[in-house]
Design a protein around this motif. Structure first.
Motif, mmCIF file in Angstrom:
data_model
loop_
_atom_site.group_PDB
_atom_site.id
_atom_site.type_symbol
_atom_site.label_atom_id
_atom_site.label_comp_id
_atom_site.label_asym_id
_atom_site.label_seq_id
_atom_site.Cartn_x
_atom_site.Cartn_y
_atom_site.Cartn_z
ATOM 1 N N ALA A 61 6.858 -11.428 -1.311
ATOM 2 C CA ALA A 61 6.136 -10.395 -2.055
ATOM 3 C C ALA A 61 4.638 -10.665 -2.103
ATOM 4 N N ARG A 63 2.936 -11.804 0.414
ATOM 5 C CA ARG A 63 2.384 -11.720 1.769
ATOM 6 C C ARG A 63 2.788 -10.404 2.430
ATOM 7 N N GLU A 64 2.491 -9.329 1.768
ATOM 8 C CA GLU A 64 2.841 -8.016 2.312
ATOM 9 C C GLU A 64 2.159 -7.804 3.668
ATOM 10 N N ILE A 85 13.086 -9.037 -0.392
ATOM 11 C CA ILE A 85 11.728 -9.383 -0.792
ATOM 12 C C ILE A 85 11.833 -10.340 -1.975
ATOM 13 N N ALA A 97 6.310 -4.210 -5.285
ATOM 14 C CA ALA A 97 7.431 -4.569 -4.416
ATOM 15 C C ALA A 97 8.074 -3.314 -3.830
ATOM 16 N N SER A 99 6.528 -0.575 -3.195
ATOM 17 C CA SER A 99 5.581 -0.128 -2.174
ATOM 18 C C SER A 99 5.735 -0.950 -0.896
ATOM 19 N N GLN A 100 5.928 -2.273 -1.052
ATOM 20 C CA GLN A 100 6.132 -3.134 0.109
ATOM 21 C C GLN A 100 7.423 -2.768 0.833
ATOM 22 N N HIS A 103 6.797 0.202 2.885
ATOM 23 C CA HIS A 103 5.974 -0.175 4.041
ATOM 24 C C HIS A 103 6.852 -0.781 5.140
#
Length: 272
Positions: A61, A63-64, A85, A97, A99-100, A103
């Motif tokens: 989390a 190191r997106e 994650i 998280a 949002s990651q 992505h």
């Protein structure tokens, strides 16, 4: 080496059935004789050398986007049947998280890939002169209000690009008055490490790729003016070097809530 110990020590501590070596076909055939399920653990550097039934890729989390920039991290992500994650509790908001996760789905072009969210819970552990576990209040007093040297996992801090690790998180969590800058005390090869990785300021990477570097690490640690040492490397560093001061070890484990545990169980159902 310290790095090799980091791969094996926790497995041995947990009394897991463990195989390692270079002839992977032979290793697999031997493991199949003794186990119903084989878990390939490639650390942070390898994709699976066997054709897996299920592939789980763990993302950080903190190191997106790293899955786009590292080899073979991108391979692991693209091969994954499920992504987890981790360290979500280190974020300022759980929304980051989510949002990651979106992505990752967009990057992979797989909107339906299961992505679960996990927390990394960090707790302190310290032992007395005879190896006995010390009580919580004693351990807290070793760090709270003290000047602390943090030694964190070498690969995480160096080519992993992180400015801190679990040891730093624990030292802050336990109320250290000051986290000292170890750079002026660096000896031998550690001088070059700090010159190369200039994002490191408040943590000492647990470097030990050979005996000379292990010795450099010990000399560096013993040259730092501090009251206590907090280590975040996965191993018991006191088995490798003489730190010369009170030492608190950061222990960390995965924590999943009920919903995310259910997602993980569903992913593993075909083999478990």
């Amino acid at each position: 080496t310290i790095e090799e110990r980091e791969e094996y020590e926790l497995h041995i501590e947990e009394e897991n059935l463990l195989y390692a070596g270079v002839d992977y076909q032979m290793i697999l055939r031997e493991a199949e004789k003794e186990a119903d399920i084989v878990l390939w653990d490639g650390g942070n550097n390898d994709f699976c050398f066997f054709k897996p039934t299920v592939t789980i890729c763990v993302a950080d989390a903190l190191r997106e986007g790293h899955e786009e920039h590292y080899y073979p991290g991108e391979i692991n992500m693209r091969m994954a049947d499920l992504v987890m994650i981790n360290k979500v509790n280190s974020l300022q908001s759980p929304d980051l998280a989510s949002s990651q996760a979106q992505h990752i789905r967009d990057f992979l072009g797989k909107q339906d890939i299961p992505i679960i969210l996990g927390n990394s819970v960090v707790t302190p552990e310290a032992r007395g002169p005879t190896g006995q576990l010390l009580g919580d209040s004693v351990v807290k007093d070793m760090v709270y209000g003290k000047k602390v040297l943090v030694i964190d996992d070498g690969p995480t801090l160096t080519h992993g690009g992180m400015p801190f690790g679990a040891g730093y998180v624990l030292a802050k969590q336990m109320g250290a008055a000051e986290i000292v800058d170890p750079r002026q005390a660096a000896k031998g090869s550690l001088v070059g490490v700090f010159q190369k990785f200039q994002h490191l300021e408040k943590v000492l990477p647990a470097m030990g790729y050979d005996e000379r570097q292990v010795s450099d690490l010990q000399e560096t640690v013993r040259g730092v003016d501090c009251d206590c040492i907090v280590t975040g490397t996965p191993i018991n560093l006191e088995n490798v070097i003489d730190v010369g001061k009170n030492c608190v070890r950061a222990r960390y484990c995965l924590q999943l809530d009920k919903q995310n545990m259910t997602f993980l169980e569903l992913a593993l159902k075909p083999i478990v």
